[in-house]
Design a protein around this motif. Structure first.
Motif, PDB file in Angstrom:
ATOM      1  N   LYS A 199       0.829  -1.209   0.000  1.00  0.00           N
ATOM      2  CA  LYS A 199       0.000   0.000   0.000  1.00  0.00           C
ATOM      3  C   LYS A 199       0.860   1.255   0.000  1.00  0.00           C
ATOM      4  N   ILE A 200       1.895   1.234   0.829  1.00  0.00           N
ATOM      5  CA  ILE A 200       2.802   2.381   0.911  1.00  0.00           C
ATOM      6  C   ILE A 200       3.545   2.589  -0.409  1.00  0.00           C
ATOM      7  N   GLU A 201       3.990   1.481  -1.009  1.00  0.00           N
ATOM      8  CA  GLU A 201       4.715   1.557  -2.277  1.00  0.00           C
ATOM      9  C   GLU A 201       3.836   2.105  -3.400  1.00  0.00           C
ATOM     10  N   GLN A 202       2.541   1.803  -3.336  1.00  0.00           N
ATOM     11  CA  GLN A 202       1.614   2.230  -4.381  1.00  0.00           C
ATOM     12  C   GLN A 202       1.154   3.678  -4.210  1.00  0.00           C
ATOM     13  N   MET A 203       1.497   4.288  -3.102  1.00  0.00           N
ATOM     14  CA  MET A 203       1.106   5.671  -2.847  1.00  0.00           C
ATOM     15  C   MET A 203       1.786   6.631  -3.824  1.00  0.00           C
ATOM     16  N   HIS A 204       1.041   7.668  -4.191  1.00  0.00           N
ATOM     17  CA  HIS A 204       1.626   8.738  -4.991  1.00  0.00           C
ATOM     18  C   HIS A 204       2.602   9.511  -4.101  1.00  0.00           C
ATOM     19  N   PRO A 205       3.714  10.026  -4.678  1.00  0.00           N
ATOM     20  CA  PRO A 205       4.681  10.795  -3.876  1.00  0.00           C
ATOM     21  C   PRO A 205       4.047  11.935  -3.082  1.00  0.00           C
ATOM     22  N   TYR A 206       3.033  12.587  -3.664  1.00  0.00           N
ATOM     23  CA  TYR A 206       2.348  13.673  -2.951  1.00  0.00           C
ATOM     24  C   TYR A 206       1.638  13.154  -1.703  1.00  0.00           C
ATOM     25  N   GLN A 207       1.021  11.973  -1.829  1.00  0.00           N
ATOM     26  CA  GLN A 207       0.344  11.370  -0.679  1.00  0.00           C
ATOM     27  C   GLN A 207       1.350  11.054   0.425  1.00  0.00           C
ATOM     28  N   THR A 208       2.475  10.485   0.011  1.00  0.00           N
ATOM     29  CA  THR A 208       3.517  10.145   0.980  1.00  0.00           C
ATOM     30  C   THR A 208       4.017  11.388   1.696  1.00  0.00           C
ATOM     31  N   LEU A 209       4.227  12.467   0.942  1.00  0.00           N
ATOM     32  CA  LEU A 209       4.710  13.715   1.531  1.00  0.00           C
ATOM     33  C   LEU A 209       3.719  14.299   2.530  1.00  0.00           C
ATOM     34  N   ILE A 210       2.444  14.304   2.153  1.00  0.00           N
ATOM     35  CA  ILE A 210       1.415  14.863   3.044  1.00  0.00           C
ATOM     36  C   ILE A 210       1.288  14.054   4.329  1.00  0.00           C
ATOM     37  N   TYR A 211       1.265  12.719   4.203  1.00  0.00           N
ATOM     38  CA  TYR A 211       1.132  11.870   5.382  1.00  0.00           C
ATOM     39  C   TYR A 211       2.362  11.959   6.284  1.00  0.00           C
ATOM     40  N   LEU A 212       3.538  12.064   5.656  1.00  0.00           N
ATOM     41  CA  LEU A 212       4.758  12.239   6.445  1.00  0.00           C
ATOM     42  C   LEU A 212       4.754  13.596   7.146  1.00  0.00           C
ATOM     43  N   ALA A 213       4.255  14.620   6.429  1.00  0.00           N
ATOM     44  CA  ALA A 213       4.164  15.965   7.011  1.00  0.00           C
ATOM     45  C   ALA A 213       3.218  15.966   8.208  1.00  0.00           C
TER      46      ALA A 213
END
Length: 206
Positions: free
Chosen positions: A15-29
């Motif tokens: 699921k994490i690998e399939q995330m869009h980079p923007y999604q990853t950035l927002i969730y990490l933020a």
């Protein structure tokens, strides 16, 4: 049992690998911001336990009004995605604009609230716990301003698309554009929850 645990971990990793980079950035933020607020609020609680100076003060009225406005904006933001999914760009734009206006109203009232705090004797350069009141609300406002800037970008995109049928079609059918709206709504609600916690602490202290 161990096999099931391994499969669950693999499922989450996928699921994490399939995330869009923007999604990853927002969730990490959001995760990093959550940690910052957690440590600051913990320090705030411990600093307050050493003195009871704030017992004579009351919560600024501007903070109360701004809280109601921000919570109201959370309900308004809920209408953005349904309007988008129904291909109603006009309603999408109006609900997003209203969310932004409520956010700006919240920011303005925060400044008034700080002024009320200063007049009541709670100064930024005073007691550590007094400084935390300004620091916590200030950091929250900075995070919210980031969301408001993003809302302006989205409004500009929708406004330009309304003038061109092809751009409007691309905007309404592109999963990437939908994801941007979803991320805005998630982040906005996250800021609402953070303020709810902070406001509860302020009520307890003041």
């Amino acid at each position: 049992m161990n096999v099931q645990k391994v499969r669950k971990r693999q499922h989450w990793f996928k699921k994490i690998e399939q995330m869009h980079p923007y999604q990853t950035l927002i969730y990490l933020a959001m995760f990093s911001s959550g940690l910052v607020f957690f440590f600051l609020t913990t320090a705030f609680v411990f600093s307050q336990s050493a003195n009871s100076t704030f017992a004579q003060n009351t919560i600024p009225k501007s903070f109360i009004v701004s809280s109601l406005i921000l919570f109201g904006s959370a309900f308004i933001s809920e209408k953005i995605l349904p309007a988008y999914l129904s291909h109603n760009l006009k309603k999408t734009k109006s609900t997003l604009l209203l969310t932004l206006i409520l956010g700006l109203s919240f920011a303005f009232l925060q400044f008034l609230g700080w002024n009320e705090l200063a007049k009541s004797g709670v100064d930024f350069s005073g007691l550590p716990s007094g400084s935390f009141l300004y620091l916590l609300s200030g950091i929250h406002l900075v995070h919210l301003l980031g969301a408001m800037i993003y809302a302006i970008v989205l409004l500009s995109l929708i406004h330009k698309s309304q003038k061109d049928e092809v751009k409007a079609l691309v905007l309404l059918t592109n999963p990437y554009q939908r994801m941007k709206l979803e991320l805005f709504i998630v982040y906005w609600k996250f800021m609402d929850i953070v303020w709810l916690i902070l406001f509860g602490l302020f009520l307890w202290v003041l």
